[in-house]
Scaffold this motif. Structure first.
Motif, PDB file in Angstrom:
ATOM      1  N   THR A  75       0.830  -1.204   0.000  1.00 43.28           N
ATOM      2  CA  THR A  75       0.000   0.000   0.000  1.00 43.28           C
ATOM      3  C   THR A  75       0.869   1.261   0.000  1.00 43.28           C
ATOM      4  O   THR A  75       0.605   2.219  -0.749  1.00 43.28           O
ATOM      5  CB  THR A  75      -0.927   0.014   1.224  1.00 43.28           C
ATOM      6  OG1 THR A  75      -1.738  -1.175   1.219  1.00 43.28           O
ATOM      7  CG2 THR A  75      -1.823   1.236   1.220  1.00 43.28           C
ATOM      8  N   ALA A  76       1.915   1.239   0.802  1.00 39.83           N
ATOM      9  CA  ALA A  76       2.828   2.398   0.846  1.00 39.83           C
ATOM     10  C   ALA A  76       3.506   2.596  -0.503  1.00 39.83           C
ATOM     11  O   ALA A  76       3.703   3.744  -0.954  1.00 39.83           O
ATOM     12  CB  ALA A  76       3.860   2.192   1.943  1.00 39.83           C
ATOM     13  N   ASP A  77       3.841   1.521  -1.177  1.00 41.95           N
ATOM     14  CA  ASP A  77       4.484   1.612  -2.500  1.00 41.95           C
ATOM     15  C   ASP A  77       3.546   2.260  -3.507  1.00 41.95           C
ATOM     16  O   ASP A  77       3.937   3.118  -4.311  1.00 41.95           O
ATOM     17  CB  ASP A  77       4.897   0.226  -2.967  1.00 41.95           C
ATOM     18  CG  ASP A  77       5.659   0.271  -4.280  1.00 41.95           C
ATOM     19  OD1 ASP A  77       6.658   1.014  -4.356  1.00 41.95           O
ATOM     20  OD2 ASP A  77       5.258  -0.446  -5.221  1.00 41.95           O
ATOM     21  N   VAL A  78       2.261   1.858  -3.485  1.00 40.74           N
ATOM     22  CA  VAL A  78       1.281   2.453  -4.393  1.00 40.74           C
ATOM     23  C   VAL A  78       1.132   3.945  -4.115  1.00 40.74           C
ATOM     24  O   VAL A  78       1.110   4.780  -5.043  1.00 40.74           O
ATOM     25  CB  VAL A  78      -0.078   1.742  -4.264  1.00 40.74           C
ATOM     26  CG1 VAL A  78      -1.167   2.500  -5.020  1.00 40.74           C
ATOM     27  CG2 VAL A  78       0.015   0.308  -4.762  1.00 40.74           C
ATOM     28  N   VAL A  79       1.064   4.299  -2.867  1.00 42.40           N
ATOM     29  CA  VAL A  79       0.908   5.723  -2.489  1.00 42.40           C
ATOM     30  C   VAL A  79       2.125   6.511  -2.951  1.00 42.40           C
ATOM     31  O   VAL A  79       2.001   7.618  -3.514  1.00 42.40           O
ATOM     32  CB  VAL A  79       0.702   5.849  -0.966  1.00 42.40           C
ATOM     33  CG1 VAL A  79       0.764   7.333  -0.563  1.00 42.40           C
ATOM     34  CG2 VAL A  79      -0.624   5.229  -0.560  1.00 42.40           C
ATOM     35  N   ASP A  80       3.328   5.963  -2.747  1.00 41.03           N
ATOM     36  CA  ASP A  80       4.557   6.656  -3.146  1.00 41.03           C
ATOM     37  C   ASP A  80       4.591   6.854  -4.659  1.00 41.03           C
ATOM     38  O   ASP A  80       5.008   7.930  -5.148  1.00 41.03           O
ATOM     39  CB  ASP A  80       5.773   5.858  -2.698  1.00 41.03           C
ATOM     40  CG  ASP A  80       6.001   5.937  -1.205  1.00 41.03           C
ATOM     41  OD1 ASP A  80       5.396   6.818  -0.554  1.00 41.03           O
ATOM     42  OD2 ASP A  80       6.760   5.092  -0.672  1.00 41.03           O
ATOM     43  N   ARG A  81       4.177   5.861  -5.416  1.00 37.20           N
ATOM     44  CA  ARG A  81       4.228   5.950  -6.864  1.00 37.20           C
ATOM     45  C   ARG A  81       3.324   7.018  -7.424  1.00 37.20           C
ATOM     46  O   ARG A  81       3.591   7.625  -8.462  1.00 37.20           O
ATOM     47  CB  ARG A  81       3.878   4.591  -7.487  1.00 37.20           C
ATOM     48  CG  ARG A  81       4.965   3.534  -7.352  1.00 37.20           C
ATOM     49  CD  ARG A  81       4.467   2.188  -7.871  1.00 37.20           C
ATOM     50  NE  ARG A  81       5.492   1.154  -7.723  1.00 37.20           N
ATOM     51  CZ  ARG A  81       6.382   0.855  -8.664  1.00 37.20           C
ATOM     52  NH1 ARG A  81       6.374   1.492  -9.818  1.00 37.20           N
ATOM     53  NH2 ARG A  81       7.287  -0.094  -8.461  1.00 37.20           N
ATOM     54  N   PHE A  82       2.193   7.261  -6.746  1.00 33.81           N
ATOM     55  CA  PHE A  82       1.223   8.201  -7.264  1.00 33.81           C
ATOM     56  C   PHE A  82       1.207   9.525  -6.508  1.00 33.81           C
ATOM     57  O   PHE A  82       0.440  10.431  -6.850  1.00 33.81           O
ATOM     58  CB  PHE A  82      -0.172   7.580  -7.241  1.00 33.81           C
ATOM     59  CG  PHE A  82      -0.368   6.533  -8.317  1.00 33.81           C
ATOM     60  CD1 PHE A  82      -0.841   6.902  -9.568  1.00 33.81           C
ATOM     61  CD2 PHE A  82      -0.060   5.213  -8.085  1.00 33.81           C
ATOM     62  CE1 PHE A  82      -1.004   5.941 -10.566  1.00 33.81           C
ATOM     63  CE2 PHE A  82      -0.233   4.254  -9.055  1.00 33.81           C
ATOM     64  CZ  PHE A  82      -0.692   4.616 -10.314  1.00 33.81           C
ATOM     65  N   ALA A  83       2.055   9.652  -5.496  1.00 36.56           N
ATOM     66  CA  ALA A  83       2.107  10.898  -4.728  1.00 36.56           C
ATOM     67  C   ALA A  83       2.705  12.012  -5.581  1.00 36.56           C
ATOM     68  O   ALA A  83       3.644  11.776  -6.339  1.00 36.56           O
ATOM     69  CB  ALA A  83       2.900  10.688  -3.440  1.00 36.56           C
TER      70      ALA A  83
END
Length: 333
Positions: free
Chosen positions: A325-333
């Motif tokens: 989940t953190a990886d997805v957030v980082d990618r789209f932040a």
């Protein structure tokens, strides 16, 4: 009445047997004799296998019951055998399930005439077929009554959670460990204590208003799964639970052997209308979920039946999901 209970020592049927005696009925239980349930001394027993038609016939001959309560009929074949064996008794009271209905329901609250096709599971399909057999026999063979409980819990049974019935969940709650919750935790669920469900069965015995009818006997404290886990924590005097929400489809992919109940039951948001049972059976919901959980866990503790919190790899799942989940957030932040 003289009542023969087929399977009178299970989660619900233990309470039914006790309440039948309290109500003044003569009670005989047909069981395999393998239960540890404590029942009143006035209860008689006939031992045998539910699938042995000759044993059922012998029980009928010995007891000559006016009412039969069938708690362990799960297939249409068992239902057909019962109709033949118990032809001529006054009433046949069948324990069915709300799983006879198609899910998700077309509308909430669900009433007793809601659609049943396509079935939600093989279990639900078999119960629906058995219902049809008993209700088809109504008026010609005996008076048939069907009771459809939902999520029944209590002393002698588990406290459910996303991964089913395993008791390690309770230790996780006590230890303040993260709790995996399917979806966003906002779907609805309604546990009902076995003593309340049993009271409806007892009220149906010999009740002519119940002849030929089917009834929901379910919770009237319908809550979200988030509220469910928070209530369990309060009942255990545990810390407020840390809830980790994982999509149902993901859980089914990563833990297929542990998510059968999630697939067939928990993922659906449902509310069942108990109005008919209130009208005909005087049904009441009297045991709040928090109190019922406390009683159930005390029963489990007394028998040392709660497994350690790390019995399954929930922490690994939580860690992997949080990282993803953190990886997805980082990618789209």
């Amino acid at each position: 009445m003289d009542v023969l209970t087929i399977g009178g020592t299970g989660l619900i049927s233990t309470a039914i047997t006790r309440q039948l005696v309290d109500a003044g009925h003569e009670v005989t239980c047909f069981t395999r004799g393998e239960s540890e349930a404590r029942l009143p001394d006035d209860v008689s027993f006939v031992h045998g296998d539910r699938d042995d038609d000759a044993a059922l016939a012998a029980a009928r001959e010995r007891v000559a019951p006016e009412c039969v309560i069938d708690m362990v009929c799960f297939t249409p074949e068992q239902a057909r055998a019962a109709v033949e064996v118990f032809d001529g008794v006054e009433q046949y009271l069948f324990c069915s399930t709300v799983d006879v209905y198609h899910r998700p329901p077309a509308a909430n609250p669900v009433t007793e005439d809601a659609p049943r096709e396509p079935p939600v599971s093989e279990y639900g399909a078999n119960k629906a077929a058995a219902e049809d057999i008993f209700l088809d026999a109504h008026g010609d063979v005996f008076a048939a009554t069907v009771v459809r409980p939902w999520s029944t819990y209590g002393e002698g049974g588990p406290v459910l959670h996303t991964f089913g019935t395993d008791t390690y969940y309770l230790d996780r709650v006590r230890q303040g460990k993260p709790i995996v919750v399917h979806g966003d935790g906002s779907s609805l669920w309604g546990p009902c204590h076995r003593d309340d469900v049993a009271a409806a069965f007892v009220a149906a015995v010999g009740n002519r208003d119940a002849y030929g009818e089917a009834y929901h006997v379910t919770s009237e404290e319908v809550i979200t799964w988030n509220q469910y886990h928070e209530t369990v924590a309060r009942a255990l005097d545990a810390p407020e639970p840390e809830l980790v929400h994982v999509p149902t489809d993901v859980l089914r992919e990563v833990a297929p052997d542990r998510t059968g109940m999630l697939r067939d039951h928990f993922q659906f948001s449902t509310v069942f209308d108990n109005g008919k049972a209130r009208r005909d059976l005087g049904y009441e919901y009297t045991i709040p979920f928090e109190e019922g959980v406390r009683r159930t866990v005390e029963w489990l503790d007394e028998r040392d039946r709660i497994k350690p919190w790390d019995t399954h790899d929930d922490d690994e799942l939580v860690g992997v999901w949080r990282d993803a989940t953190a990886d997805v957030v980082d990618r789209f932040a």
